[in-house]
Structure formats: structure tokens, C-alpha cells
Design a protein around this motif. Structure first.
Motif, short mmCIF file in Angstrom:
data_model
loop_
_atom_site.label_atom_id
_atom_site.label_comp_id
_atom_site.label_asym_id
_atom_site.label_seq_id
_atom_site.Cartn_x
_atom_site.Cartn_y
_atom_site.Cartn_z
N MET A 1 -8.01 -2.87 -9.80
CA MET A 1 -7.08 -2.09 -8.98
C MET A 1 -5.65 -2.54 -9.30
SD MET A 1 -6.92 -1.70 -4.80
CE MET A 1 -8.61 -1.11 -4.69
N ASN A 2 -4.78 -1.59 -9.71
CA ASN A 2 -3.41 -1.96 -10.06
C ASN A 2 -2.58 -2.18 -8.78
OD1 ASN A 2 -2.41 0.59 -9.12
ND2 ASN A 2 -3.11 1.53 -11.03
N PRO A 3 -1.38 -2.80 -8.92
CA PRO A 3 -0.59 -3.14 -7.71
C PRO A 3 -0.29 -1.97 -6.79
CG PRO A 3 0.22 -4.36 -9.60
CD PRO A 3 -0.81 -3.41 -10.13
N PRO A 4 0.13 -0.79 -7.30
CA PRO A 4 0.36 0.32 -6.37
C PRO A 4 -0.90 0.72 -5.60
CG PRO A 4 1.41 0.75 -8.49
CD PRO A 4 0.54 -0.44 -8.68
N GLN A 5 -2.04 0.74 -6.30
CA GLN A 5 -3.29 1.07 -5.62
C GLN A 5 -3.63 0.03 -4.56
OE1 GLN A 5 -5.77 1.29 -9.16
NE2 GLN A 5 -6.04 3.50 -8.89
N ALA A 6 -3.39 -1.25 -4.88
CA ALA A 6 -3.68 -2.31 -3.93
C ALA A 6 -2.82 -2.17 -2.68
CB ALA A 6 -3.46 -3.68 -4.58
N ARG A 7 -1.53 -1.83 -2.88
CA ARG A 7 -0.64 -1.64 -1.73
C ARG A 7 -1.09 -0.48 -0.87
NH1 ARG A 7 3.33 -3.12 -5.55
NH2 ARG A 7 3.81 -0.94 -6.02
N LEU A 8 -1.52 0.62 -1.52
CA LEU A 8 -2.03 1.77 -0.76
C LEU A 8 -3.28 1.39 0.03
CD1 LEU A 8 -1.59 4.71 -3.30
CD2 LEU A 8 -0.46 4.46 -1.08
N GLY B 1 -2.31 -0.67 3.02
CA GLY B 1 -1.71 0.19 4.04
C GLY B 1 -2.76 1.00 4.79
N ALA B 2 -3.75 1.52 4.04
CA ALA B 2 -4.82 2.29 4.69
C ALA B 2 -5.63 1.43 5.64
CB ALA B 2 -5.73 2.90 3.62
N ARG B 3 -5.85 0.17 5.25
CA ARG B 3 -6.62 -0.71 6.13
C ARG B 3 -5.84 -1.05 7.40
NH1 ARG B 3 -8.79 -2.68 1.17
NH2 ARG B 3 -7.15 -4.23 0.86
N LEU B 4 -4.55 -1.28 7.27
CA LEU B 4 -3.74 -1.55 8.46
C LEU B 4 -3.77 -0.38 9.43
CD1 LEU B 4 -0.61 -3.35 6.92
CD2 LEU B 4 -2.22 -4.33 8.57
N ARG C 1 -6.55 -8.06 11.72
CA ARG C 1 -6.11 -6.70 11.38
C ARG C 1 -5.54 -6.61 9.96
NH1 ARG C 1 -2.41 -5.23 16.70
NH2 ARG C 1 -3.52 -6.59 18.18
N ARG C 2 -5.33 -7.75 9.31
CA ARG C 2 -4.61 -7.76 8.03
C ARG C 2 -5.50 -7.57 6.81
NH1 ARG C 2 -1.43 -13.25 9.70
NH2 ARG C 2 -0.23 -12.39 11.44
N GLY C 3 -6.81 -7.59 6.99
CA GLY C 3 -7.67 -7.51 5.81
C GLY C 3 -9.01 -6.87 6.11
N ARG C 4 -9.97 -7.16 5.25
CA ARG C 4 -11.29 -6.55 5.36
C ARG C 4 -12.24 -7.41 6.20
NH1 ARG C 4 -12.74 -5.17 -0.76
NH2 ARG C 4 -11.24 -6.87 -1.15
N LEU D 1 -13.35 2.05 6.07
CA LEU D 1 -12.14 1.74 5.32
C LEU D 1 -11.82 0.25 5.30
CD1 LEU D 1 -9.83 4.65 6.54
CD2 LEU D 1 -10.89 4.41 4.28
N THR D 2 -12.42 -0.51 6.22
CA THR D 2 -12.10 -1.94 6.32
C THR D 2 -13.28 -2.83 5.94
OG1 THR D 2 -12.72 -1.97 8.67
CG2 THR D 2 -10.41 -1.52 8.14
N ALA D 3 -14.35 -2.26 5.42
CA ALA D 3 -15.56 -3.03 5.12
C ALA D 3 -15.42 -3.75 3.78
CB ALA D 3 -16.78 -2.12 5.09
N ALA D 4 -15.74 -5.04 3.77
CA ALA D 4 -15.73 -5.82 2.52
C ALA D 4 -16.95 -5.53 1.67
CB ALA D 4 -15.65 -7.31 2.85
N VAL D 5 -18.06 -5.15 2.31
CA VAL D 5 -19.32 -4.89 1.60
C VAL D 5 -19.75 -3.46 1.92
CG1 VAL D 5 -21.73 -5.59 1.32
CG2 VAL D 5 -19.96 -7.33 1.73
#
Length: 559
Positions: free
Chosen positions: A1-8, A11-14, A150-153, A193-197
């Protein structure tokens, strides 16, 4: 995943976490109101459930009707165990309408107790709504008490099935392997959208495949903020799997492609060069420093932490010190009794209709009649059609939130009586504690009551312990200590004197937990939901053979 995709993605997870918090807020407010009006809330629950079973076979048999009061309901409905409703559930699973509830059943969830028989618990839409009435305030409180989640998966343990039950487990109405199905459609969308697995991991052909895929996705999740499992030993096994398969997991994460030797998965593999490098450089020693590097954002770990799970919860917390630890409430497959809320464990008052049996007097109490200091076991009446269903759990009434009792879980009510010895979990724990106090190289896990069917062998108690494989003399000494400790139980002492029981012995193995889980799987128990109990009956051929084989092997190596 490139940096722009990672930022998106971040943002979606937040946004998703924020939406989930808002979605849980109304139920949390309703729960707060209900805490102050337990009697009125419980009365409304009973009427809702009675409306849902009106006209069914069991309602006609018990002469139940909408509008019946708590006293009349208790007088007409006896306590029930699974065997009392098994035939009705079997007929309902076979397509017969109107057995337990008016509405159709959405799914049947498998579970097992001390017997090998798999129980299929009906999950109707009404019952799922009852679960949501507990999940939502719990989730709201979790977000409020630990904002960093709230900050991650997140990883929420799925309902893992034994490999033998996986064939056909994914087709309705037995769609049992995805715990997201317990949520409302809106909350399910947020959690996706927030699931790690991803949920497909639970639908692989075997538990081993699911384990490998899960460890790959978790290792790749450097933004993991929440790890929620039921049994702490399940999480410890995941960490051990990271150790054992670290080279293979690193290969998957480097290439972003699955290793053919560990499962033929058609879904995409995770890719994470940072995690791969950490795994390659790792010695394999399970140490907090490594897990802090792997999951630097981990904020909360949730698992059982009372009774027989306390020691394993402490071990898990020690390996993941960067995270706050939260214990679970009492949540059975048949229903939810307590939830973590405001630092305590109040009754899930908006979910089911509850009664409690006082373990000292034997008298049934309404939930609003409980007093601090009572030791009780719960009876559940649910929207799935279970009426005054008995749970074999011991609870202590601690205090109150509003008018609602809060509890401490004390363990299972699971005495073992192979020959009249009346062994209790408390006595078993005392024997295990005696071993632990005398020998630090021996870490007691569970006391196994082994009675091989169809043989001339006498029943015996076996303390299953973790530790390096020792010579026979060590375990002989430990066995003598265990037997002396158990003789403090009057009926055990008598059974030994009468020659009804063979002397207790100790089996010390490096992979003791794996053997315990193999025994549980042989008895139909479900991985991931398997709680290590201080006392376990092994009276079927397969589980007794597993123990006997390992004892024979240990004796062979020790001589």
C-alpha cells in the motif's frame, strides 16, 4: 500500500470508529436508564419474550401467555438444562415451525460443556437484538475509557470451530464462524473497515489454516490498537505461533503471497516489509520488547481474567504491557449475563430476563431481589426460546450500579464424581496451588479426572503441568504431594482408602496447553472459546486415551 493509500485507509478507519461510537451511544444511554430501573426493565423483557413464544409448542405445554407475571412464570416453568430442550431444538433445526419461538431461527451456535455432545443454541433475530443491547453499551464504554483504540485496527476473536465441524458450517442457518453476524448490519459495516483480520480466515478448511492466516494478518497490522479474545490462552497460542512460524510468516509478508505449505488460500495475502524484517531479526524469545515493536499502538487487550483464567491473563498482560487489560464479563453461548462497564461488571439488564439461585439457600431470586455478598448461579430466559435455562456458573454479588447488581465471576459449578469422591473445582485448585507452591519448575494447568471406559484401569486424577520434560522421579514426587493435598477432600480420601481411585499423578509437559486443547477438541469443545478450567472430566475413550498415551510416554522417557 503506497503512502496516499495508507493515509486514505487511516482516514476511513477514523471515520468508521467515530460512526461506531455514535451508533452505540443510544443503547448506552438506554442501558444507563435501565440500570436505575431494574425491576421495570426486567418486567418489560419478560413480556417481550412471552409475546415471542405465544402459541408455540412449549408455550402451550407450560400454559404460558403474554401478560404473565414473574411469580406465575416461575411457578409454571421449571429450570431447564440443554437435555430438556434438545429434542425441541433438533425438531426446529429439522424444519418444524413453532417449537420454541414464533419467529424463524437465524443461526444455530455450537457449544459444549463438560460432556462431549455438541449443543446447538438457537439465535433468533430477537435474541441477536438482546446481544446487541449488551454489545453496544460495552463498545461505547470501551471507546470512552480507552480513546486510543480509535486510532487503528481491531482484532475480535471469531467463533472458531473444530475442523470436524467446518464442513457445511457456513451455510444458513448454521452460519456460526463469523462473530460479526452478532451485530446489527450498520455496526457490521463499521467493523469491517476496522478489522485487522478479514472474516474469510474463519472459513478455512482447518483450524490450523485459520491460525496461520490469523498470525500473518496480525503481524502485518502495525496499527493494531485492540486485541479482544475470549480465552487468554488462545491469545498466548497466537503469540507462540508467531514464534514457531516466524520464518514462514516473514516470507508471506515479504512477498505478499501465501506459502503453499500452510494453506491454499485464494484471497490476497497481507504485505508488510517492516513486520517481515522484525520477524527475521527476532530470536523467537517471547518478550515484551519484541511485541511492543510489532504492535506499538496496541492500547487495549481484553480476555477472561478471573477464576481459572487469572494466571493466563496475567501472563498475557505481562507480554503486552503497552496495553491496558480489560476482563470480560460472563458471556455464554446461551446468553450474556454481565458486561464490562464503568470499571465494574453489571448485569446485562436490557438483554434477557434473569433469575438467580442462591447457592447457600437454594432459593430462586428475581434480579431486583439480590443483595451484596450473595453467591448465586444464573437462570436465563431469552428471545431464542430458552426459558429459565440453567448456567453452571458461580457469581458473587459485589455491589450495584444504580439499582442493578454487579458481579464477580468465581468459576464453574462443575463437581466431578467418578466413584463418589465429590471433587470440586475449588479443591482441585487447592491441589494445583500446593504443587505450584512447592515446585517452581512445575506450572500446574488443570486437574484431569481420567476414567478410561471399557478398561480395568482404576480412575485417577492427573495434574497436567507446564514445564520442561522431567525424569520420572520428579513427577513421582509431585504426584505424592498432589495425592496428599487431595486427601484433604473427605470423599476423595475415603475413595483412595477403599481402593476406588488410583493414586493421583502429575504429568509435566512443555506442550501441556496443546494437550489440554486436544482433549477439549476430542470432546467437541471449540477452539478460541476454550477456557482452561481447574478441573476437567475425561471419561470418553478419546480424551482418556490422549492422557494415558502421554503418561505412558513420560514413564518411558523417565526410566
Amino acid at each position: 500500500m503506497n503512502p496516499p493509500q495508507a493515509r486514505l485507509a487511516r482516514g476511513a478507519r477514523l471515520i468508521s470508529h467515530g460512526a461506531a461510537l455514535l451508533a452505540c451511544r443510544p443503547a448506552a444511554r438506554a442501558f444507563d436508564r435501565a440500570l436505575r430501573d431494574i425491576e421495570g426493565t426486567q418486567a418489560r423483557n419478560l413480556q417481550r419474550i412471552m409475546a415471542g413464544i405465544a402459541g408455540t409448542a412449549q408455550a402451550q405445554r407450560l400454559r404460558l401467555r403474554p401478560g404473565i407475571g414473574p411469580a406465575d412464570f416461575r411457578a409454571r416453568v421449571p429450570e431447564a438444562a440443554y437435555d430438556d430442550v434438545a429434542e425441541s431444538i433438533d425438531r426446529q433445526r429439522g424444519g418444524a415451525p413453532g417449537e420454541l419461538t414464533v419467529e424463524p431461527c437465524a443461526r444455530y451456535q455450537p457449544t459444549s460443556g463438560s460432556s462431549a455432545r455438541v449443543k446447538w443454541i438457537p439465535y433468533t433475530a430477537a435474541f441477536l437484538a438482546e446481544l446487541d443491547a449488551a454489545i453496544s453499551p460495552w463498545g461505547f464504554d470501551l471507546y470512552q475509557s480507552t480513546p486510543a483504540v480509535r486510532r487503528g485496527r481491531h482484532y475480535w476473536s471469531l467463533s472458531w470451530l473444530p475442523t470436524s465441524l467446518r464442513a457445511g458450517a457456513h451455510a444458513a442457518p448454521t452460519n456460526v464462524n463469523d462473530d460479526r453476524q452478532l451485530l446489527s448490519p450498520v455496526k457490521r459495516a463499521f467493523t469491517a473497515l476496522t478489522a485487522a483480520v478479514p472474516p474469510w480466515v474463519a472459513t478455512t478448511d482447518s483450524s490450523d489454516d485459520s491460525f496461520f492466516a490469523t498470525t500473518c494478518f496480525l503481524a502485518a497490522a502495525d496499527d493494531l490498537t485492540l486485541l479482544s479474545v475470549w480465552s487468554p490462552t488462545f491469545a498466548l497460542n497466537l503469540l507462540e505461533r508467531l514464534t514457531a512460524d516466524r520464518a514462514a510468516i516473514a516470507d508471506v509478508l515479504e512477498r505478499g503471497a501465501w506459502d503453499e505449505a500452510h494453506g491454499h488460500f485464494t484471497a490476497p495475502a497481507p504485505r508488510a516489509s517492516r513486520a517481515a524484517a522484525l520477524l527475521r531479526a527476532w530470536s523467537g524469545e517471547e518478550a515484551p520488547e519484541f511485541f511492543r515493536q510489532l504492535w506499538p499502538s496496541l492500547a487495549l487487550v481484553s480476555a477472561w481474567d478471573t477464576a481459572g483464567s487469572a494466571r493466563w491473563a496475567a501472563a498475557l498482560a505481562a507480554l503486552l504491557p503497552q496495553a491496558r487489560f480489560q476482563g470480560k464479563g460472563l458471556w455464554a453461548t446461551e446468553g450474556v449475563v454481565t458486561i464490562p462497564y464503568r470499571g465494574r461488571y453489571p448485569l446485562a439488564v436490557r438483554s434477557h430476563y434473569f433469575e438467580f439461585v442462591d447457592l447457600d439457600s437454594g432459593q430462586a431470586c428475581f434480579a431486583w431481589e439480590l443483595r451484596p455478598g450473595q453467591t448465586v448461579r444464573p437462570l436465563l430466559t431469552t428471545g431464542g426460546g430458552l426459558l429459565r435455562y440453567r448456567l453452571e456458573d458461580r457469581l458473587l454479588v459485589r455491589d450495584f450500579l444504580g439499582a442493578t447488581p454487579c458481579f464477580e465471576y468465581l468459576g464453574r459449578l462443575a463437581d466431578v464424581d467418578m466413584v463418589g469422591e465429590k471433587m470440586s473445582p475449588q479443591a482441585a485448585r487447592a491441589g494445583l496451588d500446593a504443587l505450584a507452591g512447592q515446585d517452581t519448575a512445575c506450572r500446574p494447568l488443570s486437574l484431569l479426572a481420567v476414567t478410561p471406559p471399557g478398561t480395568a484401569e482404576k480412575p485417577r486424577y492427573v495434574a497436567l503441568c507446564e514445564g520442561e520434560r522431567s525424569v520420572g522421579a520428579d513427577d513421582e514426587r509431585r504426584g505424592a504431594l498432589l495425592d496428599r493435598s487431595l486427601r484433604a477432600v473427605f470423599h476423595y480420601n475415603l475413595a483412595r482408602d477403599l481402593g476406588q481411585l488410583a493414586a493421583a499423578c502429575v504429568l509435566t509437559l512443555a506442550d501441556a496447553r496443546r494437550l489440554y486443547e486436544d482433549i477439549g477438541a476430542a470432546r467437541g469443545m471449540i477452539s478460541g472459546n476454550m477456557k482452561i478450567e481447574p478441573l476437567l472430566l475425561c471419561d470418553d475413550a478419546r480424551s482418556a486415551a490422549l492422557v494415558s498415551e502421554r503418561i505412558a510416554g513420560a514413564i518411558g522417557r523417565g526410566t
